[in-house]
Enzyme design. Sequence first.
Site, PDB file in Angstrom:
ATOM      1  CD  GLU A 210      -3.071  -1.128   2.115  1.00  0.00           C
ATOM      2  OE1 GLU A 210      -3.049  -0.288   3.158  1.00  0.00           O
ATOM      3  OE2 GLU A 210      -3.941  -2.097   2.112  1.00  0.00           O
ATOM      4  CE  LYS A 351     -10.775  -3.297   3.322  1.00  0.00           C
ATOM      5  NZ  LYS A 351     -10.224  -4.344   3.901  1.00  0.00           N
TER       6      LYS A 351
END
Length: 440
Positions: A210, A351
């Site tokens: 990330e 999500k």
Amino acid sequence: MKIVDLLAYQVLDSRGQPTVAVKLFLENDQSVVAMVPSGASTGTKEALELRDGDANYFFSKSVKLAIQNVNNIIRPHLLNKNVLNFFELDNLLINLDGTENKTKLGANALLGVSIVIVKGGAVAASKPLYQYIKEDLMHNYDEHYYAPIPLMNFINGGAHADNNLDIQEFMIVPLNAISFSQAIQTGSEIFHELAKILKANHLNTAKGDEGGFAPMLNDNYAALELLVRAIKKAHYFPSKKQGVCLALDVASSELYENEKYVFKKALSHNTNLEQTSFSSDEWAKYWSDLASQFPIISIEDCFDENDWNGFSLFLKNNPHIQSVGDDLYCTNLKYLQKGINFKATNAILIKPNQIGTISETLDVIKYAQENNINTIISHRSGETEDTFIADFAIGVGAGQIKTGSLSRSERIAKYNRILEIEQELKDKLVYEPNKFFKFN
């Protein structure tokens, strides 16, 4: 405006793994594209991400079956339909699959189509995507929007990095800022100071999935101490009170085995932790103690996805901390309702690929907001250059966004899109940390 055609095809995510892209063609030669992200540490309650399992293609990771499902099964049902009828079309997708966890067509197939219908609707309505989401999907006509507070992942561990840190994400949260652009400036300056500190201490500056740094450190304390040093070095104040504070994603389900929480990487690397195995009560105390020593304002998944009592007890004893459920809920309304009954958390991570459609995601967001549960829109560790979640966070009024560090273009793209929206909306885009961190 009618849907003229629909095409799914295979592209790569930020880990170089195959994922689904969907292109929607509208009248007047207009088209939009959506790309579907993928997670590394996934909850067992998530909808099915359909992969082929064919060892001859991408080590069994290809998504040809999901693509075929879009092109051969979903496409014929959408041709000549009005793209502005979002909820009708999304419900059609859900019924075509007909399973609770999207096991027939695949959540990755359904989500690509669901997102591209939203994007197509915005084009047909001649509105920016965030405005279309707010007005046409959320039915909110207030002219003001909330800029999401960014939770920036500056040190990566767990399933997102090849280092010895068990905590998956060490983040900074700029509560000091008065605008999103100032929050990004704060984050950028701290990020670069952190790089200097790592180099000065001969620590690795390689990046995790990330975009955060992934150094080998003695323990979790060392990572938090590095972040505090970087905040101070950048001339900011590490504090929960309108300063720059910290947030964690523990991803505890990855650390839970035989009814114990275990720092697995710490054990295998012989790090300096005094204790590596914990009962649920000991685990709760560990995080409470950590939050008392550092300006930690938010902890995600601090218990296993089935440890409802652990979550509930932690929130009761730590009401001043944002306790976030990710694997606990998997963006599923059924589990959120259970969590509210348990008083398990005061925030939920959102999500869309965990549930598979945008309409079901919206149901979860609306229910959370009605019950005073903070909502945080999130990327996945396997991301693409698609910036949908940036508009989505603003459109639904989520208040917070997790989209990684300030490196790797698939992460930066989301931040840059919000900066672009800030230029469009100017003072109509409000950055208001106190609205979303009332408990600090």
